[in-house]
Scaffold this motif. Structure first.
Motif, PDB file in Angstrom:
ATOM      1  N   ARG A 183     -26.538  76.818  14.273  1.00  0.00           N
ATOM      2  CA  ARG A 183     -27.320  76.057  12.371  1.00  0.00           C
ATOM      3  C   ARG A 183     -27.719  74.209  13.500  1.00  0.00           C
ATOM      4  NH1 ARG A 183     -27.552  77.336   8.009  1.00  0.00           N
ATOM      5  NH2 ARG A 183     -29.361  76.213   7.431  1.00  0.00           N
ATOM      6  N   LEU A 208     -26.457  66.187  10.167  1.00  0.00           N
ATOM      7  CA  LEU A 208     -26.171  67.243   9.769  1.00  0.00           C
ATOM      8  C   LEU A 208     -26.318  67.871  10.917  1.00  0.00           C
ATOM      9  CD1 LEU A 208     -28.995  68.260   7.054  1.00  0.00           C
ATOM     10  CD2 LEU A 208     -26.728  67.815   6.593  1.00  0.00           C
ATOM     11  N   GLU A 266     -22.379  78.381   1.442  1.00  0.00           N
ATOM     12  CA  GLU A 266     -22.812  77.797   2.670  1.00  0.00           C
ATOM     13  C   GLU A 266     -24.006  76.254   1.925  1.00  0.00           C
ATOM     14  OE1 GLU A 266     -26.150  78.482   6.366  1.00  0.00           O
ATOM     15  OE2 GLU A 266     -24.854  80.331   5.867  1.00  0.00           O
ATOM     16  N   GLN A 274     -24.128  66.500   3.834  1.00  0.00           N
ATOM     17  CA  GLN A 274     -25.820  66.001   3.688  1.00  0.00           C
ATOM     18  C   GLN A 274     -25.240  64.521   2.739  1.00  0.00           C
ATOM     19  OE1 GLN A 274     -28.981  65.379   4.580  1.00  0.00           O
ATOM     20  NE2 GLN A 274     -28.944  63.562   2.852  1.00  0.00           N
ATOM     21  N   PHE A 305     -23.659  72.759   2.707  1.00  0.00           N
ATOM     22  CA  PHE A 305     -25.188  71.662   3.488  1.00  0.00           C
ATOM     23  C   PHE A 305     -25.026  70.351   2.757  1.00  0.00           C
ATOM     24  CE2 PHE A 305     -25.653  75.297   6.445  1.00  0.00           C
ATOM     25  CZ  PHE A 305     -25.654  74.244   7.574  1.00  0.00           C
TER      26      PHE A 305
END
Length: 337
Positions: free
Chosen positions: A301, A220, A175, A183, A179
């Protein structure tokens, strides 16, 4: 495909654009002026992709950040935020042209992609033209600080795209890896847009850092919802097919979470689907991401990132521009397209 039919410039009449409607009109005029080229094919392709739709969130961030800090007011006059917003839109558009070639896409926002219409080579080269034009416009802005922010961003974005390419077909990424990738490939330009808008308005260090983080978290959130909608969105509304990420073998968060929370058999099926790509297992994968709570987790999230973005706005004085930035953070996670 014929190229002599005019394509309407995207409307800027949504509530999110209302606070900077005049600025957006100026950005649209500047886009038209800066697309000028002595090579007709350059104008045809770049004009087609720039005018083919989209929310234009990145230039919107420039305008809102600068205006929220008083840029363009009687006390702090200037119009360089228009140039800045335009060049960031060109940077984004160039990445779209390149991405569609890499992904072998034929549809974007419900319309034929440039590479499908004109071929891969012209699309890549026109993407290069738009990148080059954006750097010409950075010189016009006249800020070495902004040049540093945006030139660094282009490198990070390119690295993010390469990382995503190397992740394709790999179900074993973490994970954290996911990310880091989003990003780079998505959030970085959001971050650069809001930070450079703050710089042009001569923000305090605290304000600049807050607006930088606002853009990061907003980007994000935006990408998380994009990845969520790939498994539960409406194809007609999105302008692309449900399951496109799976077809390309992209290990996005819904799949990573489903493998973590599913049974060994479910995890094995998803791993095989990622490695193979295609849509043979789409129905089974859709069922797994729903029943394991992977979609709810991905949305949570995204909401977490939106909340972090909202928290950054406390450094700004009250204004319609700050209000719009708040609405934008909410809209990022509430959208269906």
């Amino acid at each position: 495909m014929t190229t002599d039919t005019p394509v309407a410039t995207p409307a800027s009449s949504s509530p999110l654009h209302a606070a900077v409607a005049d600025d957006f009109a100026a950005v649209n005029r500047t886009i038209a002026e800066q697309l000028s080229s002595k090579v007709p094919l350059v104008e045809a392709i770049s004009g087609y992709i720039v005018k083919s739709g989209g929310k234009r969130l990145r230039p919107l961030l420039v305008l809102l950040a600068a205006r929220a800090l008083g840029y363009g007011s009687e006390q702090h006059g200037g119009d360089k935020h228009i140039t800045l917003a335009t060049l960031i839109e060109f940077m984004h558009t160039s990445t779209l042209l390149h991405d569609d070639v890499v992904d072998e896409s034929s549809l974007r926002r419900g319309k034929q992609t440039a590479n499908d219409a004109w071929g891969n080579a012209p699309s890549v080269l026109v993407g290069d033209f738009l990148y080059s034009r954006s750097f010409q416009m950075m010189v016009d802005v006249g800020s070495m600080r902004i040049m540093a922010i945006l030139s660094a961003a282009t490198c990070i974005i390119a690295e993010g795209e390469v990382q995503q390419l190397t992740n394709i077909g790999n179900p074993s990424i973490s994970e954290d890896d996911y990310f880091a990738t989003i990003q780079g490939k998505t959030a970085q330009l959001f971050e650069a847009a809001s930070q450079s808008g703050a710089v042009i308005a001569e923000a305090t260090p605290e304000q600049e850092q807050a607006l930088k983080l606002y853009g990061r978290y907003l980007g994000l959130a935006f990408q998380l919802v994009d990845d969520l909608l790939d498994y539960q969105g409406d194809a007609a509304a999105m302008g692309k097919n449900v399951g496109d990420d799976l077809a390309e073998g992209k290990p996005t968060l819904p799949l990573l979470r489903a493998m973590e929370k599913g049974t060994p058999e479910q995890a094995k099926l998803i791993r095989q689907a990622i490695r193979k790509g295609g849509l043979d297992q789409l129905d089974a994968v859709l069922e797994i991401v729903r029943t394991t709570g992977a979609l709810d987790y991905t949305r949570a999230r995204a909401e977490e990132m939106a909340a972090k973005a909202l928290a950054q706005l406390e450094v700004l004085p009250p204004s319609e521009f700050r209000d719009t930035m708040e609405h934008l953070a909410h809209a990022a996670v509430e959208r269906q397209t």
